[in-house]
Design a protein around this motif. Sequence first.
Motif, PDB file in Angstrom:
ATOM      1  N   LYS A  63       0.817  -1.208   0.000  1.00 10.40           N
ATOM      2  CA  LYS A  63       0.000   0.000   0.000  1.00 10.40           C
ATOM      3  C   LYS A  63       0.860   1.271   0.000  1.00 10.40           C
ATOM      4  CE  LYS A  63      -3.491   2.214   2.896  1.00 10.40           C
ATOM      5  NZ  LYS A  63      -4.273   2.095   4.123  1.00 10.40           N
ATOM      6  N   TYR A  64       2.041   1.203   0.622  1.00  8.76           N
ATOM      7  CA  TYR A  64       2.887   2.389   0.775  1.00  8.76           C
ATOM      8  C   TYR A  64       4.132   2.360  -0.109  1.00  8.76           C
ATOM      9  CZ  TYR A  64      -0.056   3.250   4.794  1.00  8.76           C
ATOM     10  OH  TYR A  64      -1.135   3.483   5.597  1.00  8.76           O
ATOM     11  N   GLN A  65       4.238   1.403  -1.014  1.00 12.26           N
ATOM     12  CA  GLN A  65       5.421   1.330  -1.869  1.00 12.26           C
ATOM     13  C   GLN A  65       5.477   2.475  -2.875  1.00 12.26           C
ATOM     14  OE1 GLN A  65       5.678  -2.606  -3.517  1.00 12.26           O
ATOM     15  NE2 GLN A  65       6.477  -3.468  -1.625  1.00 12.26           N
ATOM     16  N   LYS A  66       4.364   3.069  -3.196  1.00 12.00           N
ATOM     17  CA  LYS A  66       4.358   4.201  -4.134  1.00 12.00           C
ATOM     18  C   LYS A  66       5.072   5.399  -3.528  1.00 12.00           C
ATOM     19  CE  LYS A  66       0.040   2.736  -6.194  1.00 12.00           C
ATOM     20  NZ  LYS A  66      -1.386   2.990  -6.330  1.00 12.00           N
ATOM     21  N   LYS A  67       4.881   5.617  -2.223  1.00 15.57           N
ATOM     22  CA  LYS A  67       5.493   6.758  -1.553  1.00 15.57           C
ATOM     23  C   LYS A  67       6.985   6.546  -1.318  1.00 15.57           C
ATOM     24  CE  LYS A  67       1.375   8.048   1.029  1.00 15.57           C
ATOM     25  NZ  LYS A  67       0.788   8.166   2.342  1.00 15.57           N
ATOM     26  N   GLY A  68       7.355   5.369  -0.804  1.00 11.52           N
ATOM     27  CA  GLY A  68       8.727   5.165  -0.360  1.00 11.52           C
ATOM     28  C   GLY A  68       9.542   4.204  -1.196  1.00 11.52           C
ATOM     29  N   GLY A  69       8.983   3.642  -2.241  1.00 16.20           N
ATOM     30  CA  GLY A  69       9.714   2.659  -3.031  1.00 16.20           C
ATOM     31  C   GLY A  69       9.746   1.320  -2.319  1.00 16.20           C
ATOM     32  N   THR A  70      10.633   0.444  -2.771  1.00 19.33           N
ATOM     33  CA  THR A  70      10.701  -0.891  -2.183  1.00 19.33           C
ATOM     34  C   THR A  70      11.923  -1.073  -1.290  1.00 19.33           C
ATOM     35  OG1 THR A  70      11.862  -1.715  -4.136  1.00 19.33           O
ATOM     36  CG2 THR A  70       9.457  -1.932  -4.107  1.00 19.33           C
ATOM     37  N   SER A  71      12.745  -0.047  -1.128  1.00 24.04           N
ATOM     38  CA  SER A  71      13.923  -0.172  -0.267  1.00 24.04           C
ATOM     39  C   SER A  71      13.510  -0.034   1.199  1.00 24.04           C
ATOM     40  CB  SER A  71      14.963   0.890  -0.631  1.00 24.04           C
ATOM     41  OG  SER A  71      14.427   2.170  -0.395  1.00 24.04           O
ATOM     42  N   ASP A  72      14.398  -0.443   2.105  1.00 26.01           N
ATOM     43  CA  ASP A  72      14.116  -0.382   3.536  1.00 26.01           C
ATOM     44  C   ASP A  72      13.819   1.048   3.970  1.00 26.01           C
ATOM     45  OD1 ASP A  72      14.520  -3.099   3.783  1.00 26.01           O
ATOM     46  OD2 ASP A  72      16.627  -2.901   4.339  1.00 26.01           O
ATOM     47  N   GLN A  73      12.798   1.189   4.813  1.00 25.15           N
ATOM     48  CA  GLN A  73      12.373   2.507   5.288  1.00 25.15           C
ATOM     49  C   GLN A  73      12.293   2.504   6.803  1.00 25.15           C
ATOM     50  OE1 GLN A  73      11.551   5.293   3.425  1.00 25.15           O
ATOM     51  NE2 GLN A  73      12.205   4.207   1.597  1.00 25.15           N
ATOM     52  N   VAL A  74      12.369   3.695   7.395  1.00 24.47           N
ATOM     53  CA  VAL A  74      12.211   3.885   8.834  1.00 24.47           C
ATOM     54  C   VAL A  74      10.882   4.593   9.061  1.00 24.47           C
ATOM     55  CG1 VAL A  74      13.177   4.951  10.891  1.00 24.47           C
ATOM     56  CG2 VAL A  74      14.697   4.078   9.128  1.00 24.47           C
ATOM     57  N   GLN A  75      10.081   4.071   9.995  1.00 23.78           N
ATOM     58  CA  GLN A  75       8.789   4.661  10.305  1.00 23.78           C
ATOM     59  C   GLN A  75       8.747   5.062  11.768  1.00 23.78           C
ATOM     60  OE1 GLN A  75       5.386   2.082   9.826  1.00 23.78           O
ATOM     61  NE2 GLN A  75       4.084   3.460  10.986  1.00 23.78           N
ATOM     62  N   ILE A  76       8.369   6.305  12.008  1.00 22.65           N
ATOM     63  CA  ILE A  76       8.094   6.789  13.358  1.00 22.65           C
ATOM     64  C   ILE A  76       6.701   7.407  13.302  1.00 22.65           C
ATOM     65  CG2 ILE A  76       8.746   8.405  15.173  1.00 22.65           C
ATOM     66  CD1 ILE A  76      11.620   8.109  14.304  1.00 22.65           C
ATOM     67  N   ASN A  77       5.869   6.993  14.241  1.00 24.54           N
ATOM     68  CA  ASN A  77       4.456   7.381  14.257  1.00 24.54           C
ATOM     69  C   ASN A  77       3.809   6.954  12.941  1.00 24.54           C
ATOM     70  OD1 ASN A  77       4.779   8.429  16.824  1.00 24.54           O
ATOM     71  ND2 ASN A  77       5.267  10.459  16.063  1.00 24.54           N
ATOM     72  N   ASP A  78       3.255   7.860  12.167  1.00 27.63           N
ATOM     73  CA  ASP A  78       2.559   7.488  10.934  1.00 27.63           C
ATOM     74  C   ASP A  78       3.252   8.026   9.700  1.00 27.63           C
ATOM     75  OD1 ASP A  78       0.505   5.909  11.861  1.00 27.63           O
ATOM     76  OD2 ASP A  78      -0.817   7.590  12.260  1.00 27.63           O
ATOM     77  N   LYS A  79       4.570   8.152   9.740  1.00 23.06           N
ATOM     78  CA  LYS A  79       5.248   8.653   8.547  1.00 23.06           C
ATOM     79  C   LYS A  79       6.637   8.055   8.413  1.00 23.06           C
ATOM     80  CE  LYS A  79       7.090  12.836  10.670  1.00 23.06           C
ATOM     81  NZ  LYS A  79       7.258  14.262  10.559  1.00 23.06           N
ATOM     82  N   PHE A  80       7.096   8.019   7.169  1.00 18.84           N
ATOM     83  CA  PHE A  80       8.457   7.574   6.895  1.00 18.84           C
ATOM     84  C   PHE A  80       9.403   8.737   7.183  1.00 18.84           C
ATOM     85  CE2 PHE A  80       6.334   4.709   3.680  1.00 18.84           C
ATOM     86  CZ  PHE A  80       6.563   3.552   4.401  1.00 18.84           C
ATOM     87  N   VAL A  81      10.529   8.424   7.796  1.00 20.88           N
ATOM     88  CA  VAL A  81      11.524   9.446   8.101  1.00 20.88           C
ATOM     89  C   VAL A  81      12.890   8.952   7.653  1.00 20.88           C
ATOM     90  CG1 VAL A  81      10.266  10.401  10.057  1.00 20.88           C
ATOM     91  CG2 VAL A  81      11.898   8.579  10.443  1.00 20.88           C
ATOM     92  N   SER A  82      13.788   9.893   7.414  1.00 19.82           N
ATOM     93  CA  SER A  82      15.170   9.522   7.123  1.00 19.82           C
ATOM     94  C   SER A  82      15.915   9.473   8.453  1.00 19.82           C
ATOM     95  CB  SER A  82      15.798  10.556   6.182  1.00 19.82           C
ATOM     96  OG  SER A  82      15.966  11.777   6.846  1.00 19.82           O
ATOM     97  N   PRO A  83      17.038   8.775   8.491  1.00 23.69           N
ATOM     98  CA  PRO A  83      17.802   8.717   9.748  1.00 23.69           C
ATOM     99  C   PRO A  83      18.236  10.097  10.248  1.00 23.69           C
ATOM    100  CG  PRO A  83      18.503   6.961   8.302  1.00 23.69           C
ATOM    101  CD  PRO A  83      17.563   7.817   7.510  1.00 23.69           C
ATOM    102  N   ASP A  84      18.365  11.081   9.348  1.00 25.18           N
ATOM    103  CA  ASP A  84      18.754  12.432   9.768  1.00 25.18           C
ATOM    104  C   ASP A  84      17.661  13.122  10.584  1.00 25.18           C
ATOM    105  OD1 ASP A  84      21.077  12.031   8.325  1.00 25.18           O
ATOM    106  OD2 ASP A  84      20.287  12.995   6.516  1.00 25.18           O
ATOM    107  N   GLU A  85      16.399  12.734  10.390  1.00 23.63           N
ATOM    108  CA  GLU A  85      15.286  13.351  11.100  1.00 23.63           C
ATOM    109  C   GLU A  85      15.044  12.746  12.480  1.00 23.63           C
ATOM    110  OE1 GLU A  85      11.720  14.134   8.500  1.00 23.63           O
ATOM    111  OE2 GLU A  85      12.878  12.835   7.163  1.00 23.63           O
ATOM    112  N   ILE A  86      15.638  11.594  12.748  1.00 22.18           N
ATOM    113  CA  ILE A  86      15.368  10.875  13.995  1.00 22.18           C
ATOM    114  C   ILE A  86      15.759  11.679  15.241  1.00 22.18           C
ATOM    115  CG2 ILE A  86      15.965   8.814  15.341  1.00 22.18           C
ATOM    116  CD1 ILE A  86      15.998   7.267  12.714  1.00 22.18           C
ATOM    117  N   PRO A  87      16.951  12.314  15.303  1.00 23.13           N
ATOM    118  CA  PRO A  87      17.285  13.042  16.532  1.00 23.13           C
ATOM    119  C   PRO A  87      16.273  14.128  16.893  1.00 23.13           C
ATOM    120  CG  PRO A  87      19.240  12.788  15.188  1.00 23.13           C
ATOM    121  CD  PRO A  87      18.090  12.305  14.374  1.00 23.13           C
TER     122      PRO A  87
END
Length: 160
Positions: free
Chosen positions: A74-98
């Motif tokens: 369902k979410y492959q259109k937004k983030g592609g098929t590569s590994d993703q990080v999810q916090i709450n209800d959105k995909f984030v990059s590792p730079d946004e985690i801190p």
Amino acid sequence: MSKFKKKKSGELPAVSTASLPDIVFMLLFFFMTVTVMKDSDLMVKNSVPKASEIQKLDKKDPVMYIYAGKPTPKYQKKGGTSDQVQINDKFVSPDEIPNLVLEYQSGLRQELQDRFITALKVDKETKMGIVTDIKEALRDANALKINYITTEGDPLEGLK
């Protein structure tokens, strides 16, 4: 000729509905207290690995969950098929985690901020590089208490 006569009408007495509102409100309060609200939708595949030595988290400690894995169809259109990080209800990059971790931690009461735990729920097919990126981002945010969520079992079961 008897003095007492029995009524043989056969009618049932009316059901009293006086206590019905009390019962309805009691059921309402019961379901309000025992129902758990869903935190977020899982946007990544999440089949956690097995481990032999596991321990449950205390319910008292504040926990921030970070999910990692391949996006669900369902979410492959937004983030592609590569590994993703999810916090709450959105995909984030590792730079946004801190920033997200510090935002979550600042929203806690002062006495709970030192007991803050980050729980990683990582799919067993996820590459270790993304896990390392997450751990480095958590280190930058000084979130050093990290737990990995697993299921109980033999970790070497699939390798034999």
